[in-house]
Design a protein around this motif. Structure first.
Motif, PDB file in Angstrom:
ATOM      1  N   PRO A  63      42.142  21.862  34.496  1.00 36.85           N
ATOM      2  CA  PRO A  63      43.316  22.299  35.261  1.00 36.85           C
ATOM      3  C   PRO A  63      43.078  22.189  36.755  1.00 36.85           C
ATOM      4  O   PRO A  63      41.953  21.968  37.213  1.00 36.85           O
ATOM      5  N   LEU A  64      44.164  22.338  37.502  1.00 33.96           N
ATOM      6  CA  LEU A  64      44.056  22.459  38.960  1.00 33.96           C
ATOM      7  C   LEU A  64      43.343  23.766  39.273  1.00 33.96           C
ATOM      8  O   LEU A  64      43.588  24.785  38.617  1.00 33.96           O
ATOM      9  N   ASP A  65      42.449  23.747  40.241  1.00 31.71           N
ATOM     10  CA  ASP A  65      41.742  24.968  40.632  1.00 31.71           C
ATOM     11  C   ASP A  65      42.740  26.098  40.859  1.00 31.71           C
ATOM     12  O   ASP A  65      43.800  25.906  41.454  1.00 31.71           O
ATOM     13  N   ASP A  66      42.393  27.285  40.365  1.00 32.81           N
ATOM     14  CA  ASP A  66      43.310  28.429  40.466  1.00 32.81           C
ATOM     15  C   ASP A  66      43.738  28.696  41.900  1.00 32.81           C
ATOM     16  O   ASP A  66      44.894  29.047  42.153  1.00 32.81           O
ATOM     17  N   LEU A  67      42.813  28.554  42.837  1.00 34.18           N
ATOM     18  CA  LEU A  67      43.164  28.821  44.231  1.00 34.18           C
ATOM     19  C   LEU A  67      44.014  27.708  44.824  1.00 34.18           C
ATOM     20  O   LEU A  67      44.845  27.958  45.702  1.00 34.18           O
ATOM     21  N   ALA A  89      31.205  31.890  36.900  1.00 38.10           N
ATOM     22  CA  ALA A  89      32.462  32.656  37.053  1.00 38.10           C
ATOM     23  C   ALA A  89      33.567  31.620  37.200  1.00 38.10           C
ATOM     24  O   ALA A  89      34.021  31.319  38.300  1.00 38.10           O
ATOM     25  N   GLN A  90      33.994  31.062  36.064  1.00 39.14           N
ATOM     26  CA  GLN A  90      34.771  29.831  36.091  1.00 39.14           C
ATOM     27  C   GLN A  90      36.216  30.009  36.523  1.00 39.14           C
ATOM     28  O   GLN A  90      36.674  29.339  37.446  1.00 39.14           O
ATOM     29  N   MET A  91      36.964  30.878  35.875  1.00 38.85           N
ATOM     30  CA  MET A  91      38.406  30.957  36.130  1.00 38.85           C
ATOM     31  C   MET A  91      38.772  32.285  36.776  1.00 38.85           C
ATOM     32  O   MET A  91      38.358  33.353  36.307  1.00 38.85           O
ATOM     33  N   ILE A  92      39.556  32.241  37.835  1.00 40.63           N
ATOM     34  CA  ILE A  92      40.113  33.455  38.423  1.00 40.63           C
ATOM     35  C   ILE A  92      41.388  33.808  37.660  1.00 40.63           C
ATOM     36  O   ILE A  92      42.281  32.964  37.517  1.00 40.63           O
ATOM     37  N   VAL A  93      41.461  35.027  37.162  1.00 40.72           N
ATOM     38  CA  VAL A  93      42.646  35.442  36.391  1.00 40.72           C
ATOM     39  C   VAL A  93      43.334  36.670  36.973  1.00 40.72           C
ATOM     40  O   VAL A  93      44.436  37.017  36.550  1.00 40.72           O
ATOM     41  N   GLY A  94      42.715  37.335  37.927  1.00 37.42           N
ATOM     42  CA  GLY A  94      43.338  38.520  38.513  1.00 37.42           C
ATOM     43  C   GLY A  94      42.922  38.725  39.953  1.00 37.42           C
ATOM     44  O   GLY A  94      41.769  38.459  40.320  1.00 37.42           O
ATOM     45  N   LEU A  95      43.862  39.167  40.774  1.00 36.10           N
ATOM     46  CA  LEU A  95      43.606  39.500  42.177  1.00 36.10           C
ATOM     47  C   LEU A  95      43.988  40.960  42.373  1.00 36.10           C
ATOM     48  O   LEU A  95      45.164  41.307  42.420  1.00 36.10           O
ATOM     49  N   ASN A  96      42.977  41.823  42.458  1.00 40.36           N
ATOM     50  CA  ASN A  96      43.225  43.260  42.573  1.00 40.36           C
ATOM     51  C   ASN A  96      43.612  43.675  43.982  1.00 40.36           C
ATOM     52  O   ASN A  96      44.426  44.576  44.181  1.00 40.36           O
ATOM     53  N   GLY A  97      43.030  43.023  44.948  1.00 47.26           N
ATOM     54  CA  GLY A  97      43.321  43.373  46.334  1.00 47.26           C
ATOM     55  C   GLY A  97      42.597  42.442  47.269  1.00 47.26           C
ATOM     56  O   GLY A  97      41.659  41.742  46.882  1.00 47.26           O
ATOM     57  N   GLY A  98      43.036  42.438  48.494  1.00 47.77           N
ATOM     58  CA  GLY A  98      42.377  41.588  49.470  1.00 47.77           C
ATOM     59  C   GLY A  98      42.833  41.907  50.870  1.00 47.77           C
ATOM     60  O   GLY A  98      43.965  42.333  51.082  1.00 47.77           O
TER      61      GLY A  98
END
Length: 348
Positions: free
Chosen positions: A66-70, A269-278
């Protein structure tokens, strides 16, 4: 004498132009090609195997890489800029981000945002706008969603302040609400090809990792990245938009650079699936050398074969103590650029 008119041009929304409940359909849909994937890897030292190899992705249960999550995030985000943050003073934070479907070559992405909160600042010259943005594909499926809040200038200082409404946002996405892509299976994971032997079970909550490497931000690559994502925020392009005459580096550029640097120590840590905060703690300018460190905040099981979820704090800095974050006053230290809290998927 030629007639001129400003009625056909867009000077962007100011704080008084937002109202609670507004739904904004953002222009322009974008069909993803292999070009975005190649350009993303050219801009950042991105080496996660799942996004680099179709064969590795197929061995992991996906139809192809897939396209990179970011990269998907940047495309969705960039479309919102003309309507949300063209006149922004600063992008302040993120919450409740979830990647719901992988994005593949040939998918067409578009974005919509809903205004879920507004608060005028005490100086009467600006205010904070909260929006929930969704990225959708050509089948009207939501591929990702997130909340962000932005400080926006007022265009008319005499405009009355709206009633303050602050959204109730979750500090952390519960692990059982994370979406694992259909078919993902790490039970036959190739650690040699991935680049590191470290499994989900090798990381402990509270552990910190210094990612060692650094990358110096160049003006040219930042401008190319921001144009690639169609991010038109004035502070990134126009040197007259900031009092010091500099162009502010797009915060997403810092996020992707720090994530790429985190490969050294978190290659699996392959796939980002959640963004809790930033939070973009301090501005980043051209010539800054970015370094990164991570802290393991939590771990959770998933129902997918061989797949665990790991919650990480990713901190980008300009140097100094690699594990220093805030001073005694509770404020971010001057060297801290980014403080990001996210969930990723990792082989068990």
């Amino acid at each position: 004498m030629a007639k001129t008119s400003a009625a056909k041009t867009n000077s962007g929304r100011f704080f008084e132009d937002y109202a609670l409940g507004d739904v904004i359909t953002h222009a322009v849909p974008r069909t993803v090609s292999g070009g975005e994937r190649a350009m993303y890897h050219a801009l950042y030292p991105a080496r996660h195997a799942l996004y680099s190899s179709d064969e590795f992705a197929r061995r992991s249960g996906l139809p192809k890489s897939p396209l990179d999550d970011l990269a998907a995030f940047h495309i969705v985000f960039g479309k919102t800029v003309p309507d949300v943050s063209l006149n922004a003073v600063a992008n302040l934070g993120y919450a409740e981000g979830r990647w719901l479907l992988p994005v593949y070559e040939g998918d067409t992405l578009r974005s919509t945002s809903e205004v879920i909160g507004v608060k005028q600042n005490s100086n009467g010259k600006s205010g904070v706008v909260y929006v929930r943005t969704r990225g959708l594909n050509q089948r009207d499926e939501t591929v990702m969603e997130y909340v962000r809040w932005v400080m926006v200038r007022k265009g008319n200082l005499e405009a009355p302040a709206p009633e303050t409404v602050l959204p109730d946002l979750a500090k952390v996405i519960p692990a059982d609400q994370l979406v694992v892509p259909a078919g993902l299976d790490f039970s036959d994971y190739d650690f040699d090809l991935a680049g590191e032997p470290h499994r989900w079970g090798d990381y402990a909550v509270g552990e910190t990792i210094n990612h060692v490497d650094g990358v110096t931000i160049e003006e040219a690559e930042h401008m190319l990245a921001t144009r690639l994502w169609q991010n038109t925020a004035k502070v990134h392009f126009d040197t007259t938009a900031r009092p010091d005459g500099t162009r502010l580096i797009y915060g997403g550029h810092v996020i992707s650079m720090a994530r790429a640097l985190s490969f050294n120590g978190l290659a699996n840590a392959q796939m980002i699936v959640g963004l809790n905060g930033g939070a973009h703690a301090n501005p980043c300018l051209s010539g800054t050398t970015i370094r990164a460190w991570s802290e393991v905040l939590d771990k959770a099981d998933t129902d997918a074969p061989g797949v665990g979820a790991i919650r990480l704090r990713l901190v980008a800095t300009k140097g100094g103590d690699p594990f220093a974050l805030k001073g005694e006053d509770g404020k971010y230290l001057p060297d801290v650029l980014l403080d990001l809290d996210y969930w990723a998927l990792m082989p068990k």
